[in-house]
Design an enzyme around this catalytic site. Structure first.
Site, mmCIF file in Angstrom:
data_model
loop_
_atom_site.group_PDB
_atom_site.id
_atom_site.type_symbol
_atom_site.label_atom_id
_atom_site.label_comp_id
_atom_site.label_asym_id
_atom_site.label_seq_id
_atom_site.Cartn_x
_atom_site.Cartn_y
_atom_site.Cartn_z
ATOM 1 N N GLY A 243 -12.659 -9.135 10.702
ATOM 2 C CA GLY A 243 -12.316 -8.285 9.566
ATOM 3 C C GLY A 243 -13.168 -8.449 8.316
ATOM 4 O O GLY A 243 -12.962 -7.731 7.334
ATOM 5 N N ASN B 223 1.488 -0.193 21.258
ATOM 6 C CA ASN B 223 2.220 -1.070 20.331
ATOM 7 C C ASN B 223 3.287 -1.823 21.096
ATOM 8 O O ASN B 223 3.861 -1.313 22.054
ATOM 9 C CB ASN B 223 2.862 -0.244 19.206
ATOM 10 C CG ASN B 223 3.404 -1.141 18.102
ATOM 11 O OD1 ASN B 223 2.684 -1.965 17.563
ATOM 12 N ND2 ASN B 223 4.679 -1.001 17.778
ATOM 13 N N LYS C 289 0.813 -1.229 0.000
ATOM 14 C CA LYS C 289 0.000 0.000 0.000
ATOM 15 C C LYS C 289 0.845 1.278 0.000
ATOM 16 O O LYS C 289 0.450 2.276 -0.591
ATOM 17 C CB LYS C 289 -0.978 -0.015 1.180
ATOM 18 C CG LYS C 289 -2.023 -1.111 1.040
ATOM 19 C CD LYS C 289 -2.988 -1.138 2.194
ATOM 20 C CE LYS C 289 -3.862 -2.379 2.125
ATOM 21 N NZ LYS C 289 -4.837 -2.456 3.221
ATOM 22 N N ALA D 20 0.859 -0.456 15.408
ATOM 23 C CA ALA D 20 1.254 0.835 14.821
ATOM 24 C C ALA D 20 1.743 0.640 13.390
ATOM 25 O O ALA D 20 2.641 1.338 12.938
ATOM 26 C CB ALA D 20 2.342 1.469 15.682
ATOM 27 N N GLY E 112 0.534 -0.286 9.095
ATOM 28 C CA GLY E 112 -0.225 0.395 8.049
ATOM 29 C C GLY E 112 -1.709 0.504 8.361
ATOM 30 O O GLY E 112 -2.317 1.562 8.158
ATOM 31 N N ASP F 102 -9.949 1.765 2.928
ATOM 32 C CA ASP F 102 -9.938 1.051 4.214
ATOM 33 C C ASP F 102 -10.444 1.959 5.335
ATOM 34 O O ASP F 102 -11.183 1.515 6.223
ATOM 35 C CB ASP F 102 -8.511 0.624 4.590
ATOM 36 C CG ASP F 102 -7.949 -0.434 3.669
ATOM 37 O OD1 ASP F 102 -8.723 -1.296 3.210
ATOM 38 O OD2 ASP F 102 -6.727 -0.405 3.394
ATOM 39 N N THR G 100 6.320 -2.613 20.270
ATOM 40 C CA THR G 100 7.575 -1.857 20.272
ATOM 41 C C THR G 100 7.257 -0.415 20.659
ATOM 42 O O THR G 100 6.639 0.324 19.895
ATOM 43 C CB THR G 100 8.223 -1.908 18.868
ATOM 44 O OG1 THR G 100 8.274 -3.270 18.461
ATOM 45 C CG2 THR G 100 9.615 -1.301 18.871
HETATM 46 P P1 ATR Z 1 -0.184 -3.851 8.730
HETATM 47 O O1 ATR Z 1 0.279 -3.040 7.555
HETATM 48 O O2 ATR Z 1 -1.049 -5.024 8.348
HETATM 49 O O3 ATR Z 1 -0.806 -3.025 9.806
HETATM 50 P P2 ATR Z 1 2.549 -4.038 9.673
HETATM 51 O O4 ATR Z 1 2.794 -2.683 9.135
HETATM 52 O O5 ATR Z 1 3.469 -5.142 9.282
HETATM 53 O O6 ATR Z 1 1.093 -4.572 9.334
HETATM 54 O O7 ATR Z 1 2.499 -3.923 11.277
HETATM 55 C C1 ATR Z 1 2.352 -5.042 12.058
HETATM 56 C C2 ATR Z 1 1.939 -4.627 13.482
HETATM 57 O O8 ATR Z 1 1.641 -5.821 14.194
HETATM 58 C C3 ATR Z 1 3.014 -3.913 14.261
HETATM 59 O O9 ATR Z 1 2.391 -2.957 15.094
HETATM 60 C C4 ATR Z 1 3.638 -5.049 15.089
HETATM 61 O O10 ATR Z 1 4.245 -4.627 16.300
HETATM 62 P P3 ATR Z 1 5.797 -4.176 16.350
HETATM 63 O O11 ATR Z 1 5.836 -2.754 15.861
HETATM 64 O O12 ATR Z 1 6.159 -4.298 17.770
HETATM 65 O O13 ATR Z 1 6.545 -5.128 15.458
HETATM 66 C C5 ATR Z 1 2.412 -5.845 15.405
HETATM 67 N N1 ATR Z 1 2.634 -7.249 15.792
HETATM 68 C C6 ATR Z 1 2.950 -8.277 14.988
HETATM 69 N N2 ATR Z 1 2.982 -9.447 15.679
HETATM 70 C C7 ATR Z 1 2.671 -9.132 16.976
HETATM 71 C C8 ATR Z 1 2.534 -9.880 18.190
HETATM 72 N N3 ATR Z 1 2.744 -11.207 18.227
HETATM 73 N N4 ATR Z 1 2.191 -9.218 19.313
HETATM 74 C C9 ATR Z 1 1.989 -7.883 19.310
HETATM 75 N N5 ATR Z 1 2.094 -7.115 18.204
HETATM 76 C C10 ATR Z 1 2.439 -7.726 17.057
#
Ligand code: ATR
Length: 264
Positions: free
Chosen positions: A234, A156, A76, A134, A136, A110, A158
């Site tokens: 979703g 988030n 995206k 946090a 997309g 979206d 992280t």
């Molecule tokens: P999208 O575009 O679908 O939102 P993305 O940009 O890859 O996906 O972001 C993934 C999000 O899922 C992030 O906020 C990630 O947290 P981190 O910033 O700490 O990496 C979060 N995420 C993925 N797996 C996770 C888990 N097991 N527990 C908590 N947060 C998770």
């Protein structure tokens, strides 16, 4: 499972969804069902595109005569960078999921689609929401929830990413997630791998709505369900964003019930 084409081998058609992976997308069934219901003879296909090739792929599909393309994970932002005329909303979010290859216009359905899915819950003005994640999808929500009257907090995994996100969108960052909200939305990919999120559910409200952007049951929704809370997965967002893309390209509102049925 859909027939998947690589963009270099794509046949001539009218609409496509591009992504990586893309074979599980339900968009072709959903859009095709709407064409059938309206007596339209368009073809919507699944096209695999690797990261770094989005611009080239979109140029190629334009030359093949495609009218429009939906863009899904992880492309995206790349589609946004390629678009010559992204609208204001897409620019705010930094992500495009709908491109009109005839006019060159691009948007993000979206974000308004997400608000469509909240309408049946009847949130009163001044409701508060917690966004988990946090990435997309969280960006799309952070852009539209305040405009719909919600006060928004962000958590988030992280923390540094949460901090930057909170600053960019003017939101409040929380250290550890609780259920003390009118709406909690999980935008993380934790549900995809059936991983649990560490939420303090003890503070939930009777009217808390628990929403996961992943399709189907996740551990997060299962916990909320056990507490008797209202839940949403979703699938409704898939329908809402698809219906808005349909309208963006063709100027007609498609039958959402037909689209909903096609993805069950
Ligand atoms: P999208 O575009 O679908 O939102 P993305 O940009 O890859 O996906 O972001 C993934 C999000 O899922 C992030 O906020 C990630 O947290 P981190 O910033 O700490 O990496 C979060 N995420 C993925 N797996 C996770 C888990 N097991 N527990 C908590 N947060 C998770």
């Amino acid at each position: 499972m859909n027939e998947v084409y690589t963009w270099k081998n794509a046949p001539s058609a009218d609409f496509a969804v591009i992504g990586d992976p893309i074979d599980h997308s339900r968009s072709p069934q959903m859009h095709s069902a709407a064409y059938d219901a309206l007596g339209l003879v368009y073809r919507y296909i699944c096209v695999h595109v690797s990261a770094g090739e989005v611009g080239e792929a979109l140029e190629h599909l334009t030359h093949l005569g495609f009218r429009g393309v939906n863009v899904t994970v992880p492309h995206k932002a790349e589609a946004m960078a390629w678009s010559k005329e992204p609208d204001v909303l897409a620019q705010q979010i930094g992500a495009v999921n709908t491109v009109d290859l005839i006019t060159g216009l691009a948007t993000n359905t979206d974000a308004p689609g997400f608000l469509d899915t909240l309408l049946p819950f009847g949130f009163p003005p001044g409701s508060n929401a917690l966004i988990l994640g946090a990435g997309g999808s969280a960006r799309a929500l952070a852009t539209v929830l305040p405009s719909a009257g919600f006060t928004v907090d962000i958590w988030n995994r992280t923390a540094e990413k949460a901090e930057a996100f909170a600053k960019e969108f003017g939101l409040n960052r929380i250290e550890s997630p609780t259920a003390n909200y009118d709406l909690i939305v999980n935008t993380t990919s934790a549900g995809l791998s059936q991983e649990k999120l560490d939420i303090d559910w003890s503070q939930h409200r009777a009217n808390t709505v628990v929403y996961d952007l992943v399709y189907g049951q996740t551990p997060f929704l299962a916990e909320a369900h056990q507490l008797g809370l209202r839940t949403q997965d979703g699938k409704e967002l898939l329908v809402a964003q698809g219906a808005r893309s349909f309208r963006f390209w063709l100027g007609i509102d498609p039958p959402r019930d037909v689209m909903r049925q096609a993805i069950q």
